[in-house]
Design a protein around this motif. Sequence first.
Motif, mmCIF file in Angstrom:
data_model
loop_
_atom_site.group_PDB
_atom_site.id
_atom_site.type_symbol
_atom_site.label_atom_id
_atom_site.label_comp_id
_atom_site.label_asym_id
_atom_site.label_seq_id
_atom_site.Cartn_x
_atom_site.Cartn_y
_atom_site.Cartn_z
ATOM 1 N N HIS A 264 29.200 36.392 47.473
ATOM 2 C CA HIS A 264 29.357 35.478 46.492
ATOM 3 C C HIS A 264 29.122 36.209 45.167
ATOM 4 O O HIS A 264 29.961 36.035 44.359
ATOM 5 N N LEU A 265 28.167 37.208 45.309
ATOM 6 C CA LEU A 265 27.953 38.129 44.090
ATOM 7 C C LEU A 265 29.136 38.714 43.587
ATOM 8 O O LEU A 265 29.400 38.858 42.494
ATOM 9 N N ARG A 266 29.591 39.345 44.642
ATOM 10 C CA ARG A 266 30.845 40.335 44.425
ATOM 11 C C ARG A 266 31.998 39.389 43.792
ATOM 12 O O ARG A 266 32.663 39.837 42.871
ATOM 13 N N GLN A 267 32.067 38.067 44.517
ATOM 14 C CA GLN A 267 33.187 37.526 43.938
ATOM 15 C C GLN A 267 33.048 37.186 42.406
ATOM 16 O O GLN A 267 33.987 36.962 41.430
ATOM 17 N N LYS A 268 31.784 36.910 42.364
ATOM 18 C CA LYS A 268 31.662 36.434 40.690
ATOM 19 C C LYS A 268 31.538 37.728 39.682
ATOM 20 O O LYS A 268 31.962 37.501 38.506
ATOM 21 N N LEU A 269 31.142 39.097 40.216
ATOM 22 C CA LEU A 269 30.928 39.979 39.089
ATOM 23 C C LEU A 269 31.806 41.361 39.305
ATOM 24 O O LEU A 269 31.925 42.215 38.554
ATOM 25 N N GLU A 270 32.633 41.312 40.490
ATOM 26 C CA GLU A 270 33.329 42.347 40.768
ATOM 27 C C GLU A 270 34.942 42.175 40.441
ATOM 28 O O GLU A 270 35.477 40.934 40.410
ATOM 29 N N ALA A 271 35.631 42.966 39.637
ATOM 30 C CA ALA A 271 36.898 42.788 39.438
ATOM 31 C C ALA A 271 37.927 42.658 40.649
ATOM 32 O O ALA A 271 38.684 41.670 40.661
ATOM 33 N N ASP A 272 37.467 43.290 41.658
ATOM 34 C CA ASP A 272 38.284 43.275 42.928
ATOM 35 C C ASP A 272 37.040 43.093 44.168
ATOM 36 O O ASP A 272 36.412 44.314 44.447
ATOM 37 N N PRO A 273 36.935 42.126 44.616
ATOM 38 C CA PRO A 273 35.663 42.171 45.555
ATOM 39 C C PRO A 273 35.973 42.648 46.871
ATOM 40 O O PRO A 273 35.081 43.359 47.530
#
Length: 230
Positions: free
Chosen positions: A202-211
């Motif tokens: 979830h954190l990657r989905q919100k903060l990464e350009a490409d999770p």
Amino acid sequence: MTSARILIVEDEANIRRFVGIALRDEGFEVFEADSVKRALIHAASRQPDLVIVDLGLPDGDGKQLICELRGWMAVPILVLSARDREEEKVAALDAGADDYLTKPFGVPELLARIRAQLRRHVQSGTMAATSKVAFGEIEVDLATHEVWRQGNPVHLTPIEYRLLCAMIRGQSRVITHRQLLLEVWGLDFVERAHYLRVHMAHLRQKLEADPAQPQYFITELQVGYRLVGV
């Protein structure tokens, strides 16, 4: 730094005296405890800047003491123990220790490790004092709990925010699955690795350009995660 307060938790009087003399000679203020009970009293009343812990204590295991201290203290914890098995070292680090030195040890190495831990702690405090932390296109205000990506506010759940802060405090070091579970969820959840996988996703989905190809929240296979760019 040399005026820092250090708590030594060691049941062997000779070792406790030897370490205490070495630290006082360097200008540190030293407090001593010979048991888990005394250590908790001193930790609460003396507010040390660093704690040295032996794992074999008469009234409990040093790892449990570390877990209890980690519940309300953020200061560095250095294990000083005769137990040299890898499993013991990993367990102590997972419990919340910052470093592990086996007996017998040299005073110069002990002092160097103490200075290194105190430096990291000061740097971490400086980072917290400045309130804002940035990495890549992400900015976090630790005072207001606000998070932005590319200048746009990002809503994180309380769990996601605690996980993010734990990663920031790691300062680009690898943090084990158990450490993260202990810090974010608590001792009762250290075996529930799926919690960590779900919330990290979830954190990657919100903060990464490409999770799927994360730039910041990097997986260290079978070990844990680290935050790159802080």
